[in-house]
Design an enzyme around this catalytic site. Structure first.
Site, mmCIF file in Angstrom:
data_model
loop_
_atom_site.group_PDB
_atom_site.id
_atom_site.type_symbol
_atom_site.label_atom_id
_atom_site.label_comp_id
_atom_site.label_asym_id
_atom_site.label_seq_id
_atom_site.Cartn_x
_atom_site.Cartn_y
_atom_site.Cartn_z
ATOM 1 C CB CYS A 148 -1.169 0.049 0.958
ATOM 2 S SG CYS A 148 0.306 -0.686 2.503
ATOM 3 C CG HIS A 263 -1.103 3.990 4.845
ATOM 4 N ND1 HIS A 263 -1.023 3.239 5.829
ATOM 5 C CD2 HIS A 263 0.015 2.950 4.360
ATOM 6 C CE1 HIS A 263 -1.068 2.344 6.061
ATOM 7 N NE2 HIS A 263 -0.504 1.847 4.931
HETATM 8 N N1 LIG Z 1 -4.638 -4.147 5.262
HETATM 9 C C1 LIG Z 1 -3.861 -2.668 4.477
HETATM 10 O O1 LIG Z 1 -4.158 -1.679 4.040
HETATM 11 C C2 LIG Z 1 -2.905 -3.975 3.078
HETATM 12 C C3 LIG Z 1 -2.769 -3.286 1.908
HETATM 13 C C4 LIG Z 1 -2.589 -3.920 1.055
HETATM 14 C C5 LIG Z 1 -2.238 -5.205 0.934
HETATM 15 N N2 LIG Z 1 -2.324 -6.068 2.184
HETATM 16 C C6 LIG Z 1 -2.123 -8.104 2.410
HETATM 17 O O2 LIG Z 1 -3.227 -7.886 2.471
HETATM 18 C C7 LIG Z 1 -3.238 -9.235 3.163
HETATM 19 C C8 LIG Z 1 -4.401 -9.285 4.365
HETATM 20 O O3 LIG Z 1 -4.119 -8.265 4.691
HETATM 21 P P1 LIG Z 1 -5.572 -7.717 5.607
HETATM 22 O O4 LIG Z 1 -5.641 -6.366 6.342
HETATM 23 O O5 LIG Z 1 -6.543 -7.181 4.869
HETATM 24 O O6 LIG Z 1 -5.538 -8.772 7.184
HETATM 25 P P2 LIG Z 1 -6.445 -9.590 7.947
HETATM 26 O O7 LIG Z 1 -7.701 -8.562 8.213
HETATM 27 O O8 LIG Z 1 -5.826 -9.707 9.402
HETATM 28 O O9 LIG Z 1 -7.310 -10.243 6.592
HETATM 29 C C9 LIG Z 1 -7.093 -11.540 6.382
HETATM 30 C C10 LIG Z 1 -7.793 -12.030 5.999
HETATM 31 O O10 LIG Z 1 -7.001 -13.613 5.747
HETATM 32 C C11 LIG Z 1 -8.081 -14.805 6.562
HETATM 33 N N3 LIG Z 1 -7.351 -16.330 6.184
HETATM 34 C C12 LIG Z 1 -6.427 -16.363 7.522
HETATM 35 N N4 LIG Z 1 -5.909 -17.422 7.038
HETATM 36 C C13 LIG Z 1 -6.603 -18.458 5.970
HETATM 37 C C14 LIG Z 1 -6.868 -19.025 6.102
HETATM 38 N N5 LIG Z 1 -5.654 -20.213 6.049
HETATM 39 N N6 LIG Z 1 -7.488 -19.470 4.701
HETATM 40 C C15 LIG Z 1 -7.980 -18.636 4.074
HETATM 41 N N7 LIG Z 1 -8.105 -17.217 4.530
HETATM 42 C C16 LIG Z 1 -7.268 -17.258 5.400
HETATM 43 C C17 LIG Z 1 -9.155 -14.089 7.278
HETATM 44 O O11 LIG Z 1 -9.593 -15.464 7.867
HETATM 45 P P3 LIG Z 1 -10.114 -15.767 8.915
HETATM 46 O O12 LIG Z 1 -11.469 -14.097 8.968
HETATM 47 O O13 LIG Z 1 -11.519 -16.844 9.096
HETATM 48 O O14 LIG Z 1 -9.451 -15.193 10.390
HETATM 49 C C18 LIG Z 1 -9.381 -12.778 6.877
HETATM 50 O O15 LIG Z 1 -10.594 -12.639 6.154
HETATM 51 C C19 LIG Z 1 -2.103 -9.352 4.160
HETATM 52 O O16 LIG Z 1 -0.598 -9.671 3.228
HETATM 53 C C20 LIG Z 1 -2.124 -7.751 3.626
HETATM 54 O O17 LIG Z 1 -0.511 -7.807 3.621
HETATM 55 C C21 LIG Z 1 -3.210 -5.122 3.287
#
Ligand SMILES: NC(=O)c1ccc[n+]([C@@H]2O[C@H](COP(=O)([O-])OP(=O)(O)OC[C@H]3O[C@@H](n4cnc5c(N)ncnc54)[C@H](OP(=O)(O)O)[C@@H]3O)[C@@H](O)[C@H]2O)c1
Length: 361
Positions: A148, A263
């Site tokens: 991001c 950010h």
């Molecule tokens: N947040 C940001 O601004 C941002 C920006 C760019 C990229 N990212 C990337 O995007 C990814 C997710 O970020 P987030 O902020 O959305 O995290 P988050 O809020 O912690 O969400 C994680 C998601 O992954 C799911 N998950 C975890 N283990 C899994 C599995 N074994 N099989 C299928 N689904 C699974 C979780 O499901 P449950 O609810 O069932 O646990 C939840 O839906 C990360 O790799 C991060 O680096 C994030």
């Protein structure tokens, strides 16, 4: 301005029978901060989906998710549940993408991946819509979305690079907690309440209390490196997207601040030719996906609370660096969950659909 820039719904490709083509779309990580935003953006932009299938971990199997007025049931990733998808937008962390993206491609889907796992692989395009659209051509099934922090910065830098040639960048970031995910949002709220109520503060997600604090650490110091993994990503991904060799210097310092969404970045830009601030302002005000807010004397400049929920990157405080004749300072603010992740993933899906690239091989 392209269709993607204008925010209009994408063109629906016609299949061989002249019927508008639509896609069976999987959203992996649908219960997370990014996944929930992807669902919102797919709906807002009216992405041509015949069906949307939400996936999350086993913990969320059966959980209901609202989408376009109906309730969708979350599924776990299994060899059976991943069959028959055309496109998958994935944001469930690097480990999940490492294991499941190849399986999804094998099952016939094109994967737009939000995690860091595939970004620097040579055969995986790293695409920012409106910046390097053509990189989607020739994908091998996986297209990566950058980090991001990098994403919003390159949207602002590309027009400057095209006009004046970038020579060196020094970026300092002030990153919101939603960049870490849903658990970090809850932690900031709980800590703020605890501090105000004079109660003990619990710290689980970050190494220190983030409420009423600033942490000069985003992600980890790996293998004794004195730059964090986030800082390394910003430097490496910016190079890959903008096609920079080692002749362009990039230096990044990333900090976590107690902001929920958005950010902020202070970017010092050294160009090959002199770029006066007025010309830079004009250039950026014409650039796709950028809004210039730059009248600091009356308090007009980009703020995270102003960008939350928006797809554009806001740029202001454009001014000369008094220490170098070919340097400018900029203040760049973007919604990390929208353009920084979900909106770009959907824009990439639109590019793939428009270019008839929703196919593997
Ligand atoms: N947040 C940001 O601004 C941002 C920006 C760019 C990229 N990212 C990337 O995007 C990814 C997710 O970020 P987030 O902020 O959305 O995290 P988050 O809020 O912690 O969400 C994680 C998601 O992954 C799911 N998950 C975890 N283990 C899994 C599995 N074994 N099989 C299928 N689904 C699974 C979780 O499901 P449950 O609810 O069932 O646990 C939840 O839906 C990360 O790799 C991060 O680096 C994030």
């Amino acid at each position: 301005m392209s269709r993607v820039d204008s925010g209009e719904a994408p063109t629906r490709r016609l299949d061989d029978g002249g019927v508008p083509r639509s896609y069976r779309v999987g959203v992996v990580g649908a219960t997370g901060a990014v996944g929930a935003t992807i669902l919102e953006v797919l709906s807002e932009r009216d992405f041509p989906a015949s069906e949307v299938v939400p996936f999350a971990s086993e913990r969320s199997a059966g959980r209901k998710i609202s989408f376009n007025g109906s309730e969708l049931e979350c599924r776990p990733l299994t060899p059976g549940t991943i069959q028959g998808l055309d496109l998958v937008l994935s944001s469930a962390g690097g480990k999940v993408s490492a294991e499941w993206a190849p399986k999804l491609v094998e099952a016939g889907a094109v994967v737009v991946d939000n995690t860091s796992y595939w970004r620097m692989h040579d055969d995986v395009p790293l695409v920012v819509a409106q910046v390097n659209d053509d990189a989607v051509e020739g994908h091998s099934g996986i297209v990566a979305n950058p980090n991001c922090t990098t994403m919003q910065m390159v949207v602002a830098l590309k027009p400057i690079h095209d006009a004046a040639g970038l020579e060196r960048l020094v970026v300092s970031t002030y990153q919101s907690v939603s960049g870490t995910g849903q658990s970090a949002i809850e932690e900031l709220k709980a800590q703020a309440r605890a501090v105000l109520d004079g109660k003990p503060v619990e710290t689980n997600v970050y190494p220190h209390q983030v409420a009423f604090n600033v942490l000069p650490q985003v992600e980890n110091f790996k293998d004794g490196d004195d730059y964090t993994t986030e800082e390394r990503k910003v430097m490496a991904e910016t190079r890959k997207i903008l096609g920079f060799g080692e002749e362009v210097g990039i230096s990044a310092t990333c900090a976590r601040v107690p902001v929920i969404t958005g950010h902020s970045e202070s970017v010092n830009v050294q160009t090959k030719r002199d770029l006066p601030p007025e010309e830079c302002r004009e250039l950026l005000s014409q650039a796709p996906g950028v809004v210039v807010l730059d009248d600091p004397g009356v308090g007009v400049y980009p703020l995270p609370i102003a960008v939350a929920g928006r797809d554009e990157v806001l740029v202001g405080r454009i001014r000369r660096d008094p220490s170098h004749e070919r340097c400018l300072n900029l203040w760049v603010v973007g919604d990390n969950l929208r353009k920084g992740a979900a909106t770009n993933a959907v824009q990439v899906a639109e590019l793939l659909a428009e270019r008839d690239l929703v196919r593997v091989g």
